[in-house]
Scaffold this motif. Structure first.
Motif, PDB file in Angstrom:
ATOM      1  N   VAL A  16       0.886  -1.160   0.000  1.00 49.71           N
ATOM      2  CA  VAL A  16       0.000   0.000   0.000  1.00 49.71           C
ATOM      3  C   VAL A  16       0.927   1.213   0.000  1.00 49.71           C
ATOM      4  N   ARG A  17       0.814   2.035  -1.032  1.00 50.32           N
ATOM      5  CA  ARG A  17       1.675   3.219  -1.154  1.00 50.32           C
ATOM      6  C   ARG A  17       0.826   4.487  -1.040  1.00 50.32           C
ATOM      7  N   VAL A  18       1.336   5.446  -0.258  1.00 48.70           N
ATOM      8  CA  VAL A  18       0.641   6.719  -0.071  1.00 48.70           C
ATOM      9  C   VAL A  18       1.608   7.871  -0.295  1.00 48.70           C
ATOM     10  N   ALA A  19       1.048   9.018  -0.677  1.00 45.42           N
ATOM     11  CA  ALA A  19       1.852  10.232  -0.849  1.00 45.42           C
ATOM     12  C   ALA A  19       0.959  11.452  -0.671  1.00 45.42           C
ATOM     13  N   CYS A  20       1.579  12.545  -0.268  1.00 49.46           N
ATOM     14  CA  CYS A  20       0.867  13.814  -0.130  1.00 49.46           C
ATOM     15  C   CYS A  20       1.618  14.882  -0.919  1.00 49.46           C
ATOM     16  N   HIS A  30       3.606  -2.976   3.740  1.00 47.82           N
ATOM     17  CA  HIS A  30       3.199  -4.314   3.316  1.00 47.82           C
ATOM     18  C   HIS A  30       1.737  -4.532   3.704  1.00 47.82           C
ATOM     19  N   THR A  31       0.937  -4.959   2.748  1.00 44.40           N
ATOM     20  CA  THR A  31      -0.492  -5.152   2.973  1.00 44.40           C
ATOM     21  C   THR A  31      -0.748  -6.140   4.105  1.00 44.40           C
ATOM     22  N   HIS A  32      -0.020  -7.277   4.114  1.00 51.45           N
ATOM     23  CA  HIS A  32      -0.267  -8.284   5.157  1.00 51.45           C
ATOM     24  C   HIS A  32       0.046  -7.745   6.551  1.00 51.45           C
ATOM     25  N   ARG A  33       1.031  -6.887   6.645  1.00 55.13           N
ATOM     26  CA  ARG A  33       1.380  -6.296   7.939  1.00 55.13           C
ATOM     27  C   ARG A  33       0.295  -5.319   8.403  1.00 55.13           C
ATOM     28  N   LEU A  34      -0.239  -4.540   7.461  1.00 55.36           N
ATOM     29  CA  LEU A  34      -1.322  -3.613   7.802  1.00 55.36           C
ATOM     30  C   LEU A  34      -2.568  -4.367   8.255  1.00 55.36           C
TER      31      LEU A  34
END
Length: 74
Positions: A16-20, A30-34
Motif C-alpha cells: 500500500v503506497r501513499v503520498a501527499c 506491506h499489505t499483510h502487515r497492515l
C-alpha cells in the motif's frame, strides 16, 4: 465494500503506497502487515489518514491531501 470503498482485506496489491503533494510525505507498507495491525475490515479511506497522522485531516479549509499512489480498478 462499505459505501463503495475497498477494505484492506480486499486490497489486491502486496504493498500500500501513499503520498501527499501538499507536504511531501510518502510511504509504503506491506499489505499483510497492515492487516495484522488494523484488521482486514479497515476501509482504505480511513487507513490513509491513520497512516498519514496528519493534523489537517479534519480541517476543511486546508485538508490533508494524502492519496494512494497505485491505481487499482475492479
Amino acid at each position: 465494500m462499505p459505501n463503495g470503498a475497498w477494505s484492506l482485506g480486499e486490497w489486491p496489491l502486496p504493498m500500500v503506497r501513499v503520498a501527499c503533494a501538499k507536504c511531501g510525505r510518502a510511504g509504503q507498507y506491506h499489505t499483510h502487515r497492515l492487516i495484522q495491525e488494523h484488521g482486514a475490515d479497515m476501509v482504505m479511506p480511513e487507513l490513509r489518514h491513520v497512516l498519514a497522522q496528519c493534523p489537517r485531516r479534519r480541517t476543511f479549509s486546508d485538508p490533508c491531501m494524502i492519496v494512494f499512489t497505485d491505481r487499482v480498478e475492479r
